[in-house]
Design an enzyme around this catalytic site. Sequence first.
Site, PDB file in Angstrom:
ATOM      1  N   PRO A   1      -0.125 -13.769   5.219  1.00 22.45           N
ATOM      2  CG  PRO A   1       0.832 -13.953   3.094  1.00 22.45           C
ATOM      3  CD  PRO A   1       0.855 -14.554   4.476  1.00 22.45           C
ATOM      4  CB  CYS A   2      -5.391 -13.296   5.472  1.00 20.42           C
ATOM      5  SG  CYS A   2      -5.341 -12.036   6.746  1.00 20.42           S
ATOM      6  CG  HIS A   3      -2.223  -8.385   3.280  1.00 21.87           C
ATOM      7  ND1 HIS A   3      -1.452  -9.072   4.196  1.00 21.87           N
ATOM      8  CD2 HIS A   3      -1.368  -7.940   2.321  1.00 21.87           C
ATOM      9  CE1 HIS A   3      -0.183  -9.022   3.810  1.00 21.87           C
ATOM     10  NE2 HIS A   3      -0.112  -8.345   2.666  1.00 21.87           N
TER      11      HIS A   3
END
Length: 159
Positions: A122-124
């Site tokens: 989850p780089c978001h």
Amino acid sequence: MNKETAFLKTPIGTLEISGNDKGIQTVTILKDDKETSKYIPEILKVCVAQLQEYFEGKRTNFTLKLNPKGTTFQQKVWEELQNIPFAKTITYKEQSKTLGNLKAIRAVASANGKNPILIIIPCHRVVGSNGSLTGFSAGLWRKKWLLDHEKPTKQKSLF
């Protein structure tokens, strides 16, 4: 090691999912929409199902074998991303600190930008120091959508 591919139509565009028996290698967003694959290869079925549950609001974490390709540093950054809880965000500075090198903010941000397994890694959930939405390879509107999707829904008042 045959790499298999499947497509999944989602509210943020069509995802291209690829992997082999060593794990999921990529989840990327296509520029053009494509229908969900009629045939999902056996090694991708669990991933496709978990992504569908995520978009339906029924899944908050993924239990998949991942096999992203990257440098040792990138792998370390991507592993750390997986420790960010659902519906929470951290800053690039906090991520760098957790990785043990506060001066590596740009390198960490660069590794986040090269994350080959969107959503699952989850780089978001990484934002700018002032809370701003910055740096998302698939587009900031998608980052905003994902973060809004993960926010706990507020009970609406009846009065």
